[in-house]
Motif scaffolding. Structure first.
Motif, PDB file in Angstrom:
ATOM      1  N   ILE A   1       0.837  -1.187   0.000  1.00  0.00           N
ATOM      2  CA  ILE A   1       0.000   0.000   0.000  1.00  0.00           C
ATOM      3  C   ILE A   1       0.877   1.244   0.000  1.00  0.00           C
ATOM      4  O   ILE A   1       2.058   1.180   0.360  1.00  0.00           O
ATOM      5  N   ASP A   2       0.316   2.358  -0.404  1.00  0.00           N
ATOM      6  CA  ASP A   2       1.024   3.625  -0.467  1.00  0.00           C
ATOM      7  C   ASP A   2       0.217   4.631   0.344  1.00  0.00           C
ATOM      8  O   ASP A   2      -0.858   5.060  -0.091  1.00  0.00           O
ATOM      9  N   VAL A   3       0.701   4.945   1.537  1.00  0.00           N
ATOM     10  CA  VAL A   3      -0.044   5.787   2.476  1.00  0.00           C
ATOM     11  C   VAL A   3       0.865   6.869   3.054  1.00  0.00           C
ATOM     12  O   VAL A   3       2.087   6.756   2.995  1.00  0.00           O
ATOM     13  N   PRO A   4       0.266   7.905   3.652  1.00  0.00           N
ATOM     14  CA  PRO A   4       1.070   9.013   4.175  1.00  0.00           C
ATOM     15  C   PRO A   4       1.916   8.686   5.404  1.00  0.00           C
ATOM     16  O   PRO A   4       2.936   9.332   5.630  1.00  0.00           O
ATOM     17  N   SER A   5       1.497   7.703   6.219  1.00  0.00           N
ATOM     18  CA  SER A   5       2.218   7.481   7.475  1.00  0.00           C
ATOM     19  C   SER A   5       2.186   6.020   7.902  1.00  0.00           C
ATOM     20  O   SER A   5       1.355   5.234   7.431  1.00  0.00           O
ATOM     21  N   ARG A   6       3.073   5.694   8.838  1.00  0.00           N
ATOM     22  CA  ARG A   6       3.095   4.350   9.422  1.00  0.00           C
ATOM     23  C   ARG A   6       1.774   4.059  10.141  1.00  0.00           C
ATOM     24  O   ARG A   6       1.276   2.937  10.092  1.00  0.00           O
ATOM     25  N   GLU A   7       1.226   5.064  10.789  1.00  0.00           N
ATOM     26  CA  GLU A   7      -0.050   4.894  11.479  1.00  0.00           C
ATOM     27  C   GLU A   7      -1.128   4.459  10.502  1.00  0.00           C
ATOM     28  O   GLU A   7      -1.953   3.593  10.806  1.00  0.00           O
ATOM     29  N   ASP A   8      -1.149   5.060   9.302  1.00  0.00           N
ATOM     30  CA  ASP A   8      -2.110   4.657   8.274  1.00  0.00           C
ATOM     31  C   ASP A   8      -1.862   3.215   7.840  1.00  0.00           C
ATOM     32  O   ASP A   8      -2.807   2.448   7.649  1.00  0.00           O
ATOM     33  N   ALA A   9      -0.594   2.846   7.684  1.00  0.00           N
ATOM     34  CA  ALA A   9      -0.254   1.467   7.292  1.00  0.00           C
ATOM     35  C   ALA A   9      -0.736   0.487   8.354  1.00  0.00           C
ATOM     36  O   ALA A   9      -1.267  -0.584   8.029  1.00  0.00           O
ATOM     37  N   LEU A  10      -0.573   0.846   9.621  1.00  0.00           N
ATOM     38  CA  LEU A  10      -1.017  -0.036  10.705  1.00  0.00           C
ATOM     39  C   LEU A  10      -2.539  -0.177  10.713  1.00  0.00           C
ATOM     40  O   LEU A  10      -3.060  -1.257  10.998  1.00  0.00           O
TER      41      LEU A  10
END
Length: 112
Positions: free
Chosen positions: A78-87
């Motif tokens: 995935i391509d997301v703005p932050s690690r929090e979003d990835a989690l």
């Protein structure tokens, strides 16, 4: 944005045969949600198999490396703005697949 690998080991997805269709549909729904959100890059399940390791000299051996025992069962990128979003996405995938997910950040790629 940053790309993340979300993955699980083969064998951690121990689901009774009669529940597989439900798990499959839940997983497909999470992928659709990620696609609709514009964060999905690529992913899929892998056949249950050991990897082939190709050495720098071209020699091919059965893998994975001797120090690891795990076999990758599936992954999502995935391509997301932050690690929090990835989690958060990993949590959705874990719930759908009914197994824990590992999250790893890709190194920056100026060409991506």
């Amino acid at each position: 944005m940053t790309r993340y690998l979300i993955s699980f080991d083969d064998g951690t997805m121990n689901i009774p045969e009669d529940e597989l269709p439900e798990v499959s549909e839940a997983s497909i729904e999470v992928v659709r949600e990620a696609q609709d959100a514009g964060v999905w890059v690529f992913g899929g399940g892998l056949e249950s198999q050991r990897a082939s390791v190709v050495g720098t000299d071209g020699t091919v051996t059965d893998g994975p490396y001797p120090e690891t025992k795990a076999v990758l069962g599936g992954f999502s990128i995935i391509d997301v703005p932050s690690r929090e979003d990835a989690l958060k996405w990993a949590a959705k995938i874990a719930a759908a697949c009914r197994c824990a997910q590992e999250v790893r950040e890709f190194m920056a790629d100026p060409t991506a």
